[in-house]
Structure formats: structure tokens, C-alpha cells
Design a protein around this motif. Structure first.
Motif, PDB file in Angstrom:
ATOM      1  N   SER A   1     -31.005  56.406 -19.879  1.00  0.00           N
ATOM      2  CA  SER A   1     -31.176  57.278 -21.035  1.00  0.00           C
ATOM      3  C   SER A   1     -30.008  58.253 -21.129  1.00  0.00           C
ATOM      4  CB  SER A   1     -32.479  58.070 -20.913  1.00  0.00           C
ATOM      5  OG  SER A   1     -32.553  59.052 -21.926  1.00  0.00           O
ATOM      6  N   ALA A   2     -29.417  58.344 -22.341  1.00  0.00           N
ATOM      7  CA  ALA A   2     -28.371  59.332 -22.619  1.00  0.00           C
ATOM      8  C   ALA A   2     -28.862  60.274 -23.705  1.00  0.00           C
ATOM      9  CB  ALA A   2     -27.078  58.629 -23.040  1.00  0.00           C
ATOM     10  N   GLN A   3     -30.140  60.616 -23.617  1.00  0.00           N
ATOM     11  CA  GLN A   3     -30.796  61.444 -24.623  1.00  0.00           C
ATOM     12  C   GLN A   3     -30.210  62.854 -24.671  1.00  0.00           C
ATOM     13  OE1 GLN A   3     -33.739  60.299 -26.384  1.00  0.00           O
ATOM     14  NE2 GLN A   3     -33.632  62.129 -27.653  1.00  0.00           N
ATOM     15  N   GLU A   4     -29.753  63.339 -23.508  1.00  0.00           N
ATOM     16  CA  GLU A   4     -29.318  64.738 -23.416  1.00  0.00           C
ATOM     17  C   GLU A   4     -27.863  64.840 -22.978  1.00  0.00           C
ATOM     18  OE1 GLU A   4     -31.311  66.878 -24.498  1.00  0.00           O
ATOM     19  OE2 GLU A   4     -33.294  65.986 -24.355  1.00  0.00           O
TER      20      GLU A   4
ATOM     21  N   ALA B   1     -27.708  64.424 -17.644  1.00  0.00           N
ATOM     22  CA  ALA B   1     -27.161  63.730 -18.812  1.00  0.00           C
ATOM     23  C   ALA B   1     -27.579  62.263 -18.841  1.00  0.00           C
ATOM     24  CB  ALA B   1     -25.642  63.853 -18.820  1.00  0.00           C
ATOM     25  N   LEU B   2     -27.509  61.586 -17.702  1.00  0.00           N
ATOM     26  CA  LEU B   2     -27.940  60.188 -17.589  1.00  0.00           C
ATOM     27  C   LEU B   2     -29.180  60.153 -16.707  1.00  0.00           C
ATOM     28  CD1 LEU B   2     -24.513  58.371 -17.016  1.00  0.00           C
ATOM     29  CD2 LEU B   2     -25.730  58.717 -19.176  1.00  0.00           C
ATOM     30  N   THR B   3     -30.262  59.671 -17.238  1.00  0.00           N
ATOM     31  CA  THR B   3     -31.511  59.616 -16.482  1.00  0.00           C
ATOM     32  C   THR B   3     -32.149  58.239 -16.638  1.00  0.00           C
ATOM     33  OG1 THR B   3     -32.650  60.583 -18.395  1.00  0.00           O
ATOM     34  CG2 THR B   3     -31.999  62.092 -16.636  1.00  0.00           C
ATOM     35  N   SER B   4     -33.173  57.992 -15.852  1.00  0.00           N
ATOM     36  CA  SER B   4     -33.878  56.711 -15.900  1.00  0.00           C
ATOM     37  C   SER B   4     -34.781  56.669 -17.122  1.00  0.00           C
ATOM     38  CB  SER B   4     -34.705  56.530 -14.631  1.00  0.00           C
ATOM     39  OG  SER B   4     -35.591  55.443 -14.767  1.00  0.00           O
ATOM     40  N   LYS B   5     -34.513  55.736 -18.020  1.00  0.00           N
ATOM     41  CA  LYS B   5     -35.323  55.654 -19.243  1.00  0.00           C
ATOM     42  C   LYS B   5     -36.785  55.297 -18.944  1.00  0.00           C
ATOM     43  CE  LYS B   5     -33.429  54.677 -23.242  1.00  0.00           C
ATOM     44  NZ  LYS B   5     -32.814  53.982 -24.408  1.00  0.00           N
TER      45      LYS B   5
END
Length: 755
Positions: free
Chosen positions: A140-143, A201-205
Motif C-alpha cells: 500500500s502506498a496510500q500515505e 509510506a509503504l505498508t502491507s495492504k
């Protein structure tokens, strides 16, 4: 060696080392973000500034080479002021959303800010905002507003994964980490970017917003989806697996794990999870208790023994992902019954001969990265062994001569490697080719490594014989890459028919078997010849399925027994370097599920067999694990020469996310590009020779009468005169052979009637 002083401590480090290495040796902590011991030096976060005597200004510890007599202070007023200034700079645009940030509690920026951040910000302007990016189903690059541009993710892709999936665009305050236009981030190792990211910034979706890190218990375990034996930590909340992350073991998986090992836990909650024993009564399936189910199993096996003129008509198929304890008890059960029909080689060709061998890698996993030459035969490396391929990639970057011989597949992502694409019948001849000869002519540590596609092929014995000959003549180490978490352990436990001389899985089901126990496998998908295996099980008189999932078992089974997946049982895996690794259950078994070794123990007791009095898996291990594993890659010379086919050939492989039942049910993995390989792949030359173009609907028929109907996919990464087909999938289950001659015929597609 270079001697210098760090914070009053004199240390010696190798010439060319950086101050960061010296500080770590001296026991001094230097704050950092962009530095990582497995990645190249970027020196772009500047958090590791230290005070070097006689230097006019603080210097970055990660990028400053050591020099004799250097005096360095990591916590002097000069160093700390510099570090605090950098921290203030990093926090200027960082969103202060710690209370809701899913990285909270394990954020490197948060931790270091406690020691080096100010109590208030002097920055009053509006903070920079970076908009959400969808980069695939896993990461996830949501943030991305949280990104501090450490570029760890970018360097990981370039240097470890071998594919640059992310890059930095623009400059200054407009800099952004982006995926390439139209591309998602879902390579076989991409999840490691999540661990590398020092912020949120990069997390496990799949895991995002599921739990806080401090809410979860941590259980050390061993990954169960390939033969490497990667060390992992299973994180648990309320007896539910929430996340799987790497446990560092430099000799095996370093600090990485594959996406297959990271995200497969999602399959534990699959809709067809079997959590209660079931039995077929009058053609109807009903749930029952363990006592009733096991009594039915015992009666069915006793009846088969009474009525069998040949006890080898009673068989047991065991998954190569089963624990050593389960395999040992399965072998003891069959010995007690009087049958030699036990096999963990569900994907092995029936003619495979490994008599007397206990195959393994032939050396340590670490030795592969230090090799001078590596020849890989009959393997799609990134599909079969994602992390071991990373070791081979490191060897290639250091100058090793690498040759990959296969029928096609994923690009190995080793620019200097020689990729020899050939039909399976030509693999043994290719082992004598100039490419292989030149690679193995180098001095030093050399390997000839056999992949699972060789073992699936009718040409297996010829390839093995030639590989052994080539390895011996060149001084190379002959090794095997294996198929399953406990593939090497299956030979030690004596459950591989190719080695112990029993009836192979494929032959066991040729006739009408009296009784079959399927343990831990989905035989219709875990076999190289799915339809043939399924038909054989349907025709068998009595079938017991012991599994964590129902799958297609109701088509052929009489009793279903729910046994624990690896996260719910204790046991031991022996990886391909011969390391036995024992693990404990991370969570309690779901519902009425029971550990497989306990189920086998009770079966032995109900059949009144000797030697089944065990109270723990540790007791089983103590009794059956030999003092010496006796691993050996001694391959018998095969008298028959291999026949090179002149026509169209079938080559099969197991896709990355179709290796076993748990991986096949992981939702996020199913959404990746790697989970959707084309069913009939051939190169442009082969397609043209048969009058076909990309998208043409054809029926492929193998030499045993099995067939697959699908659209043609044209790929340059496939050998001439070869059709590459993925197995382990329901769409290609119709095959009755995993190699050999095939024919193609066009299939007319009815045009849709316009409304």
C-alpha cells in the motif's frame, strides 16, 4: 585492517569499510534512515552525521571511509546538533498523524524523533501533500506524504529483487517515489519493501489497519512453501494469524522472505477450510466427531488389508510440505500395514530413479552466493526458488558465470547470465553445450543445480545422468533445488518412492487401489498429472483425505479429516542444505482441527500397530530423526540415451502462487500478475509454424489423451517447438502428462449474438 577510535573505543575494521561499520563494531549507535547493511550506500537522509576530528563539518557515517588514526565522536555536541537539525528538516513536511498511522509502534522515524526531535516545530507553512498511489494488491502506498525519500525501496528493487519497480521522479520538494507508468509492484520479493520502509509510506495492504504492533504476540516459525526453510515470525492477535515477517538468519534467508511466505497466511481463512471431521453416509456428507471418523478409517483400512492379495494396493500420498514427524509416522503406518506404496513425489515422473540417494543442495545456501559458476537446469528460478534466486543473482553480480537451461518462463533478471531456452528433450544435450562448458571451465566453486521441472519430465533420468557426468568431469557440485518445504526431509523419512523403490504416486492410481490415504495434499492440483490422479482416486475403493481444506476431495473421498496447517502444529522441516529446523504452533488449531502427527498416531493405535506411543512431536522426532542425515546426490548412470523430439513438445511448470493449498487460497496473491499466467505459451516462431497468432483458441492434446483448451499467448521467453503450460491450476487439470509430444488444433469460437 584499519585501526581507528570511535567514542574512545579503539577498533579494527577492514580497509574500505565505512564509519557506520566501525561504529557498530565499537558498540556505538548512529541514527540512520537510508542506510541498510544489505543495500548500496545512498547517503541521502544525512541522519548519520558524526563528528570526525579535524573535519570542518560533520560527515555521514554511512558514506565516509575509515582511515588509520581517525578519531570519531558519534554523540558529541557537534554530532548531536547536526543530527537534531536533520531530524527537524525531515519533519518539516512529515504529517504528524502518529495516532492513526498504521506504522505507529514500529516506525523508525518515530523512534529516532524521540531522541533527536524538538518539542515543537518552527515550520508554520502548509505541509506538502503527496496523493495516494495504487501500486498493486500487496504493497500500500496510500500515505506517500510520509515518505522521507530514503530510497531503500528503489535500491531494493534494483539490487536484490533484480527489477526496478519503483523510482524517484522530479527534484527537490517535488520529488516522489513512483511505480513505472501502468505497472504495479508485485514481484516475488516486493513485500520486503514494507519492512525496509522506515516510515509509514509503504505498508502491507492485506494487514493495513488490522492491528497495532504491541497488540500482537510473536512466534518464531519456518516458512512452508519452498525448500529453502526461510525463518519467519508469525504475529498473532486473539489466536489469529495477522501477519508474517522475516526472522533474520544470514545463512538461509538473510533478512528477506518471499511474498509467497509473507502473504500466504490469508489462505488460513479460506471458505473451504475444513474444521470438523466429515464422513460420507449413503452418498451424503455429514459432519461427525473424531472418534467416529477415525473408527471409519480404521475399519476401511482393515477391510482393505483383508481383501488385498497385494498389500501394495493400499497407498499413502503425502505432501512434500508435511513435517518430518508426519512423514516418519506415515512411513511407520504403511510399514505396519505391510505396504511400500508411499510417495511424497506427487509431481515426480513415474520413471524417476533416485535409488539410494537423499538429494540436497550439495553445499550451504550461503555458498551459492559465493559461487564462481552456476548452471541451473530445468527450473524457472524466480517461480521455483525466489530467495535462492536472489543468492544466484548476487553471485552473478560478483562475476560468477551463470547459465539457465529451461524451456522458458520468467526472465531470471540476471543481465550477465546466459539463458539457454530448449525443449525438455534437449536439456541433457544442452548440458554438453558450449555455454555450459565455458561456464564450468572457470576455476573455483561451481554448481550444477537440478530443478523440479527436470523431475516432472519423462526425460528426468537422462538429464540427471548427464548432469552427474558433467559435474564430475568439471569438479562442480551436483545439487537439487527441491519441491516443497520438506523435500529433502522426505528422503530422510523414506517417503519418496523414487528413492525407496516403492510404487510411485502416479502408478499407484493406475489400477483400482484398495485404499488410499491422502495426507496434507490436494492431489488433483499438487500432482503433475491432475486429471489422471483425480480419476485414480475416484476409482479407488476407499479414500481418506487428511487436509486443512476440502478442495475437490468430496469427489473421491469417503472420510475427511481436518489436520493442522504449519501455523497450527509443531514439527520439523529439513531444508535443501540439510538443516533441520523445528518450530512450534503459532496459534491453536481452528475448530476441531488436529495436528497431523496426532492423527497418524491414533490411526496406528486403532490398527493395533507397534511403535505409536507418542505424547508429543518432540518424542516422534527423537525416535525417527537419524543421528546423521546421510545426504547424498549419488545418481545412477542411466543406460538408455534420451530421444530428442522432432515435433512439438509440452513443458510444464508450477507457477509462483500455485505451489500448495495454502498459497492457492491467499486472496492478495491471487490478484497479482504472477498468479495469472497464460495457459498455453509459445514463441512467435512456433506459433507461426502452426499458423497461429496471439489470442487464437486452440486445443492442446498430450500423448496420454489429456487436453487443455485455451488462447495462445505469444512470448519470446519460450523455447522453439515448445508449449509452456502451468500446472497446479484447475484450468490445466485436464493434462495426463507433464512432458512429451503434443498436438494442436484450432477451436472455433462462436461469435456472440448481438441483442
Amino acid at each position: 585492517m584499519v585501526e581507528l577510535e570511535i567514542d574512545g573505543v579503539k577498533v579494527e575494521v577492514a580497509e574500505g569499510s565505512m564509519l557506520m561499520d566501525a561504529a557498530q563494531k565499537a558498540g556505538s549507535y548512529v541514527p540512520h534512515f537510508c542506510y541498510h547493511k544489505k543495500l548500496s550506500i545512498a547517503a541521502n537522509c544525512r541522519m548519520c552525521l558524526v563528528d570526525v576530528e579535524k573535519a570542518p563539518k560533520p560527515l555521514p557515517a554511512c558514506a565516509t571511509p575509515v582511515a588509520p588514526g581517525m578519531i570519531v565522536r558519534t554523540h558529541s555536541e557537534k554530532a548531536v546538533n547536526a543530527q537534531k537539525s536533520v531530524m527537524e528538516f525531515l519533519l518539516i513536511n512529515h504529517p504528524l498523524d502518529c495516532p492513526i498511522c498504521d506504522q505507529g509502534g514500529e516506525c523508525q522515524l518515530q523512534d529516532i524523533a524521540v531522541g533527536y526531535g524538538g518539542v515543537s516545530s518552527r515550520y508554520k507553512e502548509e505541509k506538502r501533500v503527496v496523493f495516494y498511489k495504487d501500486i498493486g494488491p500487496l504493497v500500500s502506498a496510500q500515505e506517500m506524504s510520509r515518505c522521507i525519500h530514503c530510497t531503500r525501496c528503489v535500491r531494493f528493487g534494483q539490487e536484490i529483487a533484480g527489477v526496478m519497480e519503483l523510482g524517484m521522479a522530479n527534484r527537490g520538494e517535488h520529488s516522489e517515489i513512483l511505480s513505472f507508468v501502468g505497472n504495479s509492484v508485485d514481484s516475488e520479493l516486493s513485500g520486503n519493501m514494507i519492512d525496509l520502509c522506515p516510515v509509514g509510506a509503504l505498508t502491507s495492504k492485506p494487514f493495513r489497519y488490522s492491528a497495532r504492533t504491541w497488540e500482537m504476540a510473536r512466534r518464531k516459525s519456518i516458512a512452508a512453501h519452498d525448500s529453502l526453510g526461510s525463518n519467519v515470525v508469525v504475529q498473532v492477535k486473539a489466536d489469529k494469524v495477522m501477519r508474517v515477517v522475516p526472522q533474520e538468519n544470514d545463512g538461509i534467508n538473510e533478512c528477506w522472505i518471499s511474498d509467497r511466505d509473507r502473504f500466504s497466511y490469508e489462505g488460513l481463512d479460506a471458505a473451504d477450510r475444513l474444521t470438523q471431521p466429515m464422513i460420507k453416509k449413503n452418498g451424503q456428507w455429514v459432519s461427525t466427531d473424531w472418534q467416529t471418523a477415525l473408527n471409519a478409517v480404521a475399519e476401511g483400512l482393515k477391510k482393505a488389508r483383508r481383501e488385498s492379495s497385494d498389500l501394495n494396493n493400499i497407498g499413502l500420498l503425502v505432501s512434500p510440505n508435511a513435517t518430518f514427524e508426519e512423514m516418519a509416522l506415515a512411513r511407520a503406518l504403511m510399514n505396519g500395514i505391510g505396504s511400500t506404496s508411499i510417495d511424497a513425489g506427487l509431481r515426480h515422473h513415474a520413471s524417476l530413479n533416485l535409488s539410494g540417494a537423499k538429494p540436497w543442495l550439495g553445499a550451504s545456501i550461503k555458498a551459492v552466493a559465493d559461487a564462481d559458476a552456476i548452471v541451473l537446469v530445468g527450473t524457472d528460478p524466480r517461480n521455483d526458488q525466489p530467495l535462492l534466486t536472489q543468492r544466484v543473482r548476487q553471485a552473478a553480480k560478483q562475476g560468477a558465470a551463470v547459465v539457465v537451461v529451461n524451456a522458458g518462463g520468467l526472465d531470471p533478471l540476471m543481465p550477465k547470465a546466459r539463458w539457454v531456452k530448449a525443449a525438455p528433450s534437449q536439456w541433457s544435450a544442452q548440458l554438453g553445450s558450449d555455454a555450459v562448458s565455458k561456464a564450468l571451465a572457470v576455476e573455483g566453486n561451481k554448481f550444477v543445480l537440478i530443478g523440479q521441472q527436470v523431475l516432472m519430465s519423462e526425460h528426468a533420468n537422462a538429464v540427471l545422468s548427464k548432469a552427474a557426468e558433467v559435474a564430475k568431469s568439471t569438479g562442480a557440485t551436483l545439487g537439487f533445488l527441491g519441491d516443497g518445504a520438506n523435500w529433502t526431509g522426505s528422503f530422510v523419512a523414506g517417503v519418496q518412492a523414487a528413492a525407496h523403490g516403492g510404487k510411485p504416486a502416479q502408478n499407484l492410481l493406475d489400477g483400482k487401489a484398495k485404499a488410499v490415504i491422502v495426507f496434507g495434499a490436494e492431489p488433483d492440483l499438487d500432482s503433475a498429472v491432475g486429471q489422471k490422479t483425480l480419476r485414480g482416486l475416484i476409482d479407488a475403493e476407499f479414500v481418506v483425505q487428511a487436509s486443512a481444506f476440502v478442495g475437490n476431495a468430496k469427489q473421491y473421498a469417503d472420510v475427511l479429516l481436518p489436520i493442522s496447517p504449519p501455523t497450527e502444529t509443531s514439527g520439523t522441516f529439513i531444508n535443501i542444505e540439510g538443516t533441520a529446523q523445528t518450530f512450534k504452533a503459532a496459534v491453536k488449531p481452528a475448530g476441531e482441527t488436529r495436528p497431523g502427527w496426532k492423527v497418524l498416531r491414533v490411526m496406528g493405535n486403532l490398527l493395533q500397530l507397534d511403535g505409536f506411543e507418542f505424547n508429543s512431536s518432540e518424542e516422534v522426532l527423537k525416535v525417527f530423526m537419524p543421528a546423521s542425515l546421510g545426504l547424498s546426490n549419488a545418481v545412477s548412470a542411466q543406460p538408455a540415451t534420451d530421444v530428442v523430439s522432432a515435433g512439438l513438445e509440452l513443458a510444464t511448470y508450477v507457477p509462483l502462487y500455485d505451489t500448495d493449498a495454502l498459497v492457492r487460497r491467499a486472496e492478495s496473491l491471487r490478484l497479482t500478475k504472477a498468479a495469472k499466467p497464460a495457459l498455453l505459451q509459445m514463441n512467435e516462431k512456433t506459433a507461426a509454424a502452426h499458423g497461429l497468432t496471439a489470442g487464437a483458441q486452440v486445443k492442446l492434446t498430450d500423448e496420454k489423451g489429456g487436453f487443455v483448451q485455451a488462447a495462445v499467448a505469444v512470448h519470446k521467453q519460450v523455447a522453439d517447438n515448445t508449449v509452456l503450460v502451468p500446472v497446479g491450476r484447475s484450468e490445466t487439470q485436464g493434462l495426463r502428462a507433464a512432458s512429451g509430444a503434443v498436438s494442436l488444433e484450432s477451436v472455433a469460437v462462436e461469435s456472440e449474438v448481438q441483442a
